[in-house]
Design a protein around this motif. Structure first.
Motif, short mmCIF file in Angstrom:
data_model
loop_
_atom_site.label_atom_id
_atom_site.label_comp_id
_atom_site.label_asym_id
_atom_site.label_seq_id
_atom_site.Cartn_x
_atom_site.Cartn_y
_atom_site.Cartn_z
N PHE A 137 64.13 14.62 85.91
CA PHE A 137 63.03 15.68 86.13
C PHE A 137 62.83 16.38 84.67
O PHE A 137 61.61 16.80 84.76
N ARG A 138 63.65 16.23 83.75
CA ARG A 138 63.07 16.84 82.48
C ARG A 138 61.93 16.07 81.90
O ARG A 138 61.07 16.52 81.54
N MET A 139 62.12 14.71 82.21
CA MET A 139 60.83 13.86 81.60
C MET A 139 59.64 14.16 82.56
O MET A 139 58.41 14.42 81.74
N MET A 140 59.79 14.45 83.58
CA MET A 140 58.40 14.83 84.62
C MET A 140 57.99 15.85 84.45
O MET A 140 56.89 16.30 84.56
N ALA A 141 58.85 16.98 83.72
CA ALA A 141 58.08 18.36 83.48
C ALA A 141 56.99 18.31 82.79
O ALA A 141 55.83 18.97 82.84
N CYS A 142 56.88 17.53 81.77
CA CYS A 142 55.56 17.39 80.85
C CYS A 142 54.45 16.71 81.76
O CYS A 142 53.38 17.26 81.59
N ARG A 153 54.22 29.55 82.09
CA ARG A 153 55.64 29.61 82.07
C ARG A 153 56.07 29.62 83.63
O ARG A 153 57.50 29.15 83.96
N GLU A 154 55.43 29.94 84.40
CA GLU A 154 55.95 29.68 86.13
C GLU A 154 55.98 28.29 86.35
O GLU A 154 56.84 27.81 87.11
N VAL A 155 55.02 27.37 86.00
CA VAL A 155 55.26 25.71 86.05
C VAL A 155 56.37 25.48 85.49
O VAL A 155 57.29 24.58 85.85
N GLU A 156 56.68 25.79 84.35
CA GLU A 156 57.91 25.56 83.63
C GLU A 156 59.32 25.80 84.11
O GLU A 156 60.09 25.44 84.32
N ARG A 157 59.17 27.13 84.80
CA ARG A 157 60.32 27.68 85.61
C ARG A 157 60.43 26.71 86.88
O ARG A 157 61.67 26.59 87.11
N SER A 158 59.56 26.44 87.51
CA SER A 158 59.52 25.84 88.71
C SER A 158 60.30 24.32 88.34
O SER A 158 61.00 23.74 88.96
N THR A 159 59.77 23.71 87.28
CA THR A 159 60.44 22.41 86.90
C THR A 159 61.90 22.59 86.46
O THR A 159 62.62 21.55 86.88
N ARG A 160 62.22 23.47 86.02
CA ARG A 160 63.55 23.65 85.59
C ARG A 160 64.57 23.86 86.91
O ARG A 160 65.58 23.41 87.01
N ILE A 161 64.06 24.47 87.77
CA ILE A 161 64.54 24.88 89.13
C ILE A 161 64.85 23.33 89.90
O ILE A 161 65.89 23.10 90.44
N LEU A 162 63.72 22.79 89.83
CA LEU A 162 63.71 21.19 90.49
C LEU A 162 64.91 20.54 89.60
O LEU A 162 65.56 19.72 90.36
N GLU A 163 65.06 20.49 88.53
CA GLU A 163 66.15 19.94 87.65
C GLU A 163 67.11 20.47 87.82
O GLU A 163 68.11 19.49 87.95
N LYS A 164 67.27 21.54 88.20
CA LYS A 164 68.84 22.08 88.34
C LYS A 164 69.35 21.82 89.80
O LYS A 164 70.43 21.37 90.07
N TYR A 165 68.47 22.07 90.81
CA TYR A 165 68.91 21.86 92.21
C TYR A 165 68.46 20.69 93.03
O TYR A 165 68.97 20.36 94.03
#
Length: 107
Positions: free
Chosen positions: A74-79, A94-106
């Motif tokens: 998920f971290r790799m896919m964020a970029c 920032r919103e897109v980054e926040r969304s990718t972190r939520i995906l990564e976490k959950y």
């Protein structure tokens, strides 16, 4: 007008350089570090199997390695997501980054 925000500093898209190259660099470093930790986990798993450790102990560690691999993915896919969104303002980025972190976490 040039946007020099860190989040736009690294990703490159087929010859079109975005200001996201630093962002991509940070993500690559993070993913490599995660993969190195996973590599250590896998080596430890091999040692556990060779030592005849109980299946439940091994299964628990395998689960942890699998989850770590998912997070690295998920971290790799964020970029990639950042490249695809082609946004021009920092707030959206920032919103897109926040969304990718939520995906990564959950996820």
């Amino acid at each position: 007008m040039t946007d020099n925000s860190p989040a736009r500093a690294a990703c490159q898209d087929h010859g079109t350089t975005h200001t996201t190259s630093r962002y991509r660099s940070e993500h690559q470093r993070d993913v490599v570090n995660r993969l190195k930790r996973i590599e250590g986990q896998v080596r430890a798993l091999i040692e556990m199997v060779e030592a005849g450790r109980p299946c439940e102990d091994i299964a628990q560690q395998m689960s942890a390695a699998r989850k770590a691999m998912d997070k690295a993915f998920f971290r790799m896919m964020a970029c990639s997501v950042m490249e695809s969104v082609a946004v021009s303002d920092d707030e959206t980025l920032r919103e897109v980054e926040r969304s990718t972190r939520i995906l990564e976490k959950y996820a």
